[in-house]
Design an enzyme around this catalytic site. Structure first.
Site, PDB file in Angstrom:
ATOM      1  N   SER A 186       0.827  -1.121   0.031  1.00  0.00           N
ATOM      2  CA  SER A 186       0.104   0.238  -0.108  1.00  0.00           C
ATOM      3  C   SER A 186       0.840   1.259  -0.027  1.00  0.00           C
ATOM      4  CB  SER A 186      -0.829  -0.146   1.374  1.00  0.00           C
ATOM      5  OG  SER A 186      -2.065   0.958   1.141  1.00  0.00           O
ATOM      6  N   ASP A 356      -9.155  -5.203  -5.856  1.00  0.00           N
ATOM      7  CA  ASP A 356      -8.436  -4.252  -5.151  1.00  0.00           C
ATOM      8  C   ASP A 356      -9.138  -2.636  -5.647  1.00  0.00           C
ATOM      9  OD1 ASP A 356      -6.793  -2.521  -3.624  1.00  0.00           O
ATOM     10  OD2 ASP A 356      -5.330  -3.756  -3.652  1.00  0.00           O
ATOM     11  N   HIS A 389      -7.206  -5.592  -1.212  1.00  0.00           N
ATOM     12  CA  HIS A 389      -6.286  -5.016  -0.711  1.00  0.00           C
ATOM     13  C   HIS A 389      -5.622  -5.755   0.606  1.00  0.00           C
ATOM     14  CE1 HIS A 389      -3.657  -1.696  -1.140  1.00  0.00           C
ATOM     15  NE2 HIS A 389      -3.729  -1.341   0.204  1.00  0.00           N
TER      16      HIS A 389
END
Ligand SMILES: *[C@@H]1O[C@H](CO)[C@@H](O)[C@H](O)[C@H]1NC(C)=O
Ligand SMILES: *[C@@H]1O[C@H](CO)[C@@H](O)[C@H](O)[C@H]1NC(C)=O
Ligand SMILES: *[C@@H]1O[C@H](CO)[C@@H](O)[C@H](O)[C@H]1NC(C)=O
Ligand SMILES: *[C@@H]1O[C@H](CO)[C@@H](O)[C@H](O)[C@H]1NC(C)=O
Length: 414
Positions: A186, A356, A389
């Site tokens: 991330s 995601d 994610h």
């Protein structure tokens, strides 16, 4: 899980997404004396993540204070060897694992031990290091500023890239004398790449793995993220100014509840609304996540991330007008991070997911486009259609789906 819980988890994961942007690093000297500007030393106390989540599984673990050039004192962990080893240690390849935004390093240790990336890497012969970014619970210290002072929160991911990551690199290099492997998730991917693109880290870096990578955010589809990025971050910025961004406390906790009334934001499935439909999270892990996260960041950091979403350009913090930018940067526009500066022979492993909502396929395509001149043999891309994610860190099958290929990638660098 409560609605608020889901919301926190969703927001936490959102922040995770934002975890990688390198920008600059002078960092610390590797002197072993403790003091400002010297990345120092001495495993601190017995509390913290080592005690709660590593040594209980039978691994050695040490904690260090690392001081950034701008005075933040970061908590950094080291797991020097695998569970079965007897203290021999020595001559292992160091690897640094960097979390994303609104969470801390704990998120890598929430599954049963045989599923956790740091422990898997330690058992496979790596010297594992984990950093906690400024502002998170174990890194809320500064050589002169108190977290209650708004000046403590005067930073964005520019500073994570310029100071936090370089300081940790400098420290690990000082301890090991070796080039370092880097794993970011991330925002940890954005800060890493930003740092590298500015020439920091490069001389101490061996290879890079990017999980759920975030650089461009224009395609981000998560309704909550979009709402936040479009409107609310600026409102928050105006009402809070330079401040801590803490979703767990008023006034933000209330604001977050208000988001549930926006069209398209379903607070009964906020995790999905925020990060995409994670396929593979264990309920026990989610409960642990909610006990540990989210962590604080700065309002300025959230504003900067909002700028990334709206601007479609990977640039430094925009002070909002020409004169203010000129005063900070000597240019009316904020300087751009040029990903083409990333050395073409740097080994890169990039893994992204089809579900995601934060690290959207379209944005990853744009990132890959910026790497199109990269040496073909040095870029490994993995696409997992059904991953979102949070699966990249906490998925029950991430061990096989992601960490296995990642391990092969790093072993191939030897
Ligand atoms: C889910 O987590 C619990 C508690 O850590 C563990 O006992 C269980 O094996 C996990 N399930 C899977 C599928 O990994
Ligand atoms: C925040 O830091 C910037 C430089 O990074 C500085 O120009 C600005 O004056 C600081 N703001 C406050 C309120 O201290
Ligand atoms: C530019 O922005 C700064 C705050 O970042 C503000 O103090 C200043 O008044 C603004 N200048 C103009 C010309 O709008
Ligand atoms: C980015 O860097 C590349 C190679 O270092 C250079 O050719 C290009 O002109 C740069 N782009 C910008 C916008 O500065």
């Amino acid at each position: 899980m409560s609605v608020g819980g889901f919301l926190s988890l969703a927001l936490g994961c959102f922040l995770l997404v934002l975890a990688v942007a390198p920008h600059a690093a002078h960092g610390l000297s590797s002197s072993s004396t403790l003091g400002v500007g010297s990345g120092a030393v001495a495993p601190s106390a017995t509390g913290g993540i080592c005690a709660s989540s590593v040594t209980i599984h039978g691994y050695q673990c040490q904690e260090f204070d690392v001081v950034t050039q701008d005075g933040y004192i970061l908590n950094v962990l080291r797991i020097p060897e695998g569970r079965a080893e007897g203290g021999g240690g020595g001559n292992k390849q160091p690897i640094l694992i960097q979390h994303g935004v609104l969470v801390d390093g704990m998120i890598w240790l929430l599954n049963p031990p045989e599923q956790d990336l740091p422990l898997i890497l330690a058992d496979n012969g790596f010297d594992v290091w984990m950093a906690n970014s400024r502002g998170t619970r174990f890194s809320r210290r500064h050589t002169s500023l108190d977290p209650a002072n708004p000046d403590f929160w005067n930073w964005s991911w520019d500073e994570l890239a310029a100071f936090d990551i370089p300081a940790v690199f400098e420290f690990i290099h000082g301890q090991t004398g070796k080039k370092i492997d880097y794993v970011g998730h991330s925002l940890g991917t954005l800060t890493g790449l930003a740092s590298i693109s500015e020439g920091r880290l490069v001389d101490k870096l061996r290879s890079v793995a990017l999980l759920g990578p975030v650089t461009y955010l224009s395609h981000m589809t998560t309704p909550l993220g979009v709402v936040l990025a479009k409107n609310s971050v600026d409102q928050i910025a105006m009402s809070l100014g330079l401040a801590e961004f803490n979703l767990g406390a008023k006034p933000l906790a209330d604001l977050v509840q208000d988001f549930c009334h926006f069209p398209g934001v379903d607070c009964f499935n906020l995790l999905a609304a925020f990060t995409g439909s994670n396929c593979c999270l264990n309920d026990s892990t989610i409960d642990l996540f909610l006990k540990n996260e989210p962590q604080s960041s700065s309002v300025k950091n959230m504003v900067h991330l909002g700028q990334l979403f709206r601007g479609g350009v990977l640039a430094k913090y925009d002070y909002g007008n020409a004169s203010s930018n000129a005063a900070h940067y000597g240019d009316v526009r904020p300087p751009v991070y040029n990903l083409s500066n990333i050395p073409r022979d740097l080994p890169i492993f990039l893994s992204y997911g089809g579900q995601d909502a934060l690290s959207d396929k379209g944005d990853v395509q744009q990132q890959l486009e910026s790497l199109k001149l990269h040496d073909a043999g040095k870029l490994t891309v993995q696409f997992i259609e059904y991953y979102a994610h949070a699966d990249f860190v906490m998925g029950v099958n991430a061990k096989d789906i992601v960490f296995g290929p990642l391990l092969s990638f790093f072993k191939n660098q030897q």
